[in-house]
Design a protein around this motif. Structure first.
Motif, PDB file in Angstrom:
ATOM      1  N   LYS A  88       0.863  -1.180   0.000  1.00  0.00           N
ATOM      2  CA  LYS A  88       0.000   0.000   0.000  1.00  0.00           C
ATOM      3  C   LYS A  88       0.895   1.223   0.000  1.00  0.00           C
ATOM      4  CE  LYS A  88      -4.256  -1.817   1.726  1.00  0.00           C
ATOM      5  NZ  LYS A  88      -5.324  -1.718   2.686  1.00  0.00           N
ATOM      6  N   ILE A  89       0.297   2.354  -0.342  1.00  0.00           N
ATOM      7  CA  ILE A  89       1.066   3.589  -0.477  1.00  0.00           C
ATOM      8  C   ILE A  89       0.399   4.728   0.290  1.00  0.00           C
ATOM      9  CG2 ILE A  89      -0.124   4.213  -2.610  1.00  0.00           C
ATOM     10  CD1 ILE A  89       2.582   5.255  -3.665  1.00  0.00           C
ATOM     11  N   LEU A  90       1.227   5.602   0.842  1.00  0.00           N
ATOM     12  CA  LEU A  90       0.765   6.830   1.479  1.00  0.00           C
ATOM     13  C   LEU A  90       1.487   8.005   0.820  1.00  0.00           C
ATOM     14  CD1 LEU A  90       0.854   5.781   5.257  1.00  0.00           C
ATOM     15  CD2 LEU A  90      -1.181   6.100   3.833  1.00  0.00           C
ATOM     16  N   TYR A  91       0.725   9.050   0.499  1.00  0.00           N
ATOM     17  CA  TYR A  91       1.265  10.219  -0.189  1.00  0.00           C
ATOM     18  C   TYR A  91       1.313  11.423   0.746  1.00  0.00           C
ATOM     19  CZ  TYR A  91      -0.019   7.552  -4.366  1.00  0.00           C
ATOM     20  OH  TYR A  91      -0.158   6.582  -5.321  1.00  0.00           O
ATOM     21  N   PHE A  92       2.470  12.029   0.866  1.00  0.00           N
ATOM     22  CA  PHE A  92       2.659  13.234   1.673  1.00  0.00           C
ATOM     23  C   PHE A  92       1.648  14.313   1.278  1.00  0.00           C
ATOM     24  CE2 PHE A  92       4.805  17.334   2.418  1.00  0.00           C
ATOM     25  CZ  PHE A  92       5.217  17.198   3.735  1.00  0.00           C
ATOM     26  N   ASP A  93       1.428  14.470  -0.016  1.00  0.00           N
ATOM     27  CA  ASP A  93       0.557  15.539  -0.515  1.00  0.00           C
ATOM     28  C   ASP A  93      -0.924  15.320  -0.208  1.00  0.00           C
ATOM     29  OD1 ASP A  93       2.748  16.918  -1.453  1.00  0.00           O
ATOM     30  OD2 ASP A  93       2.492  16.305  -3.541  1.00  0.00           O
ATOM     31  N   ASP A  94      -1.289  14.142   0.292  1.00  0.00           N
ATOM     32  CA  ASP A  94      -2.686  13.891   0.661  1.00  0.00           C
ATOM     33  C   ASP A  94      -3.038  14.482   2.027  1.00  0.00           C
ATOM     34  OD1 ASP A  94      -3.201  12.583  -1.681  1.00  0.00           O
ATOM     35  OD2 ASP A  94      -3.165  10.562  -0.815  1.00  0.00           O
ATOM     36  N   TYR A  95      -2.057  15.034   2.704  1.00  0.00           N
ATOM     37  CA  TYR A  95      -2.257  15.546   4.062  1.00  0.00           C
ATOM     38  C   TYR A  95      -2.061  17.052   4.090  1.00  0.00           C
ATOM     39  CZ  TYR A  95      -1.784  10.638   5.308  1.00  0.00           C
ATOM     40  OH  TYR A  95      -1.964   9.282   5.393  1.00  0.00           O
ATOM     41  N   ASP A  96      -2.717  17.684   5.053  1.00  0.00           N
ATOM     42  CA  ASP A  96      -2.550  19.110   5.277  1.00  0.00           C
ATOM     43  C   ASP A  96      -1.819  19.251   6.614  1.00  0.00           C
ATOM     44  OD1 ASP A  96      -2.748  21.846   5.053  1.00  0.00           O
ATOM     45  OD2 ASP A  96      -4.802  21.939   5.796  1.00  0.00           O
ATOM     46  N   PHE A  97      -0.483  19.227   6.562  1.00  0.00           N
ATOM     47  CA  PHE A  97       0.321  19.216   7.778  1.00  0.00           C
ATOM     48  C   PHE A  97       0.489  20.608   8.354  1.00  0.00           C
ATOM     49  CE2 PHE A  97       2.093  15.581   5.339  1.00  0.00           C
ATOM     50  CZ  PHE A  97       1.758  14.576   6.231  1.00  0.00           C
ATOM     51  N   GLU A  98       0.558  20.654   9.694  1.00  0.00           N
ATOM     52  CA  GLU A  98       0.978  21.878  10.358  1.00  0.00           C
ATOM     53  C   GLU A  98       2.491  21.926  10.243  1.00  0.00           C
ATOM     54  OE1 GLU A  98      -0.383  22.014  14.407  1.00  0.00           O
ATOM     55  OE2 GLU A  98      -2.346  21.266  13.824  1.00  0.00           O
ATOM     56  N   GLY A  99       2.978  23.055   9.788  1.00  0.00           N
ATOM     57  CA  GLY A  99       4.424  23.212   9.628  1.00  0.00           C
ATOM     58  C   GLY A  99       4.760  24.670   9.430  1.00  0.00           C
ATOM     59  N   PRO A 100       5.995  24.926   9.068  1.00  0.00           N
ATOM     60  CA  PRO A 100       6.420  26.315   8.881  1.00  0.00           C
ATOM     61  C   PRO A 100       5.565  27.040   7.842  1.00  0.00           C
ATOM     62  CG  PRO A 100       8.280  24.807   8.820  1.00  0.00           C
ATOM     63  CD  PRO A 100       7.046  23.966   8.815  1.00  0.00           C
ATOM     64  N   ASP A 101       5.282  28.307   8.121  1.00  0.00           N
ATOM     65  CA  ASP A 101       4.496  29.120   7.189  1.00  0.00           C
ATOM     66  C   ASP A 101       5.318  29.533   5.972  1.00  0.00           C
ATOM     67  OD1 ASP A 101       2.155  29.068   8.744  1.00  0.00           O
ATOM     68  OD2 ASP A 101       2.854  30.762   9.955  1.00  0.00           O
ATOM     69  N   ASP A 102       6.580  29.796   6.192  1.00  0.00           N
ATOM     70  CA  ASP A 102       7.458  30.261   5.124  1.00  0.00           C
ATOM     71  C   ASP A 102       8.587  29.252   4.960  1.00  0.00           C
ATOM     72  OD1 ASP A 102       9.609  31.516   3.709  1.00  0.00           O
ATOM     73  OD2 ASP A 102       8.788  33.488   4.218  1.00  0.00           O
TER      74      ASP A 102
END
Length: 180
Positions: A35-49
């Motif tokens: 199976k696969i998981l894609y980073f882009d499928d998530y809306d992560f909290e992280g740095p703004d800039d």
């Protein structure tokens, strides 16, 4: 019963436009019971800039990857042989690095990655918009790409030339996994 080995977790990293998603999909198709998981499928909290984050030392642990980690832990409990992660961080994030067995960096020349990104992301944009994006890349964004080369590439188990064909890269990764 109960002595089934956990799935092998394979992380695919590289710059934007470098082929992470394409290689991850191809690898997932080629590997049995995966199976696969894609980073882009998530809306992560992280740095703004992102550029400010890079300029301040690129602390990958500033990204809250808990949603991805939770989904990965669920898959680790399934009777799978492999889990493919389309994840730009490889081993650089402390919490997820413990769950990765094999990290691959797709080393795509930056001009090829940028051309792919423009083709992919700017199909319906004006020439002026593309020129503005190129100016942003040259003035600041390129530092993000160079950060990947500086920190993610050397922290990977395998480096694959991103200018090779998808099938060559996928075959090379599969061969390396079988040797483990």
């Amino acid at each position: 019963m109960g002595n089934k080995k956990p799935p092998i977790v394979i992380s695919i990293a590289g710059v934007s436009g470098g082929g992470k998603t394409t290689i991850a999909k191809s690898l997932n198709e080629k590997l049995h019971n995966s199976k696969i998981l894609y980073f882009d499928d998530y809306d992560f909290e992280g740095p703004d800039d992102i550029i400010e984050w890079v300029d301040n030392g690129a602390n990958y642990d500033q990204w809250n990857l808990e949603p991805l980690i939770t989904d990965l832990e669920v898959l680790l409990a399934e009777p799978l042989d492999h889990i493919v992660l389309d994840l730009p961080f490889a081993y650089k994030h402390a919490k997820i690095s413990k769950l990765i067995d094999f990290a691959v960096y797709i080393d795509t020349p930056l001009d090829i990655a940028m051309a792919r990104r423009i083709i992919r992301d700017f199909k319906n944009y004006s020439g002026e918009s593309i020129l503005i994006e190129m100016e942003n890349y040259l003035s600041a964004g390129r530092r993000g790409y160079l950060e990947m080369l500086k920190s993610i590439k050397p922290n990977s188990d395998m480096i694959e030339d991103g200018s090779q064909s998808v099938s060559e890269i996928t075959d090379n990764i599969c061969t390396a996994i079988l040797r483990r």
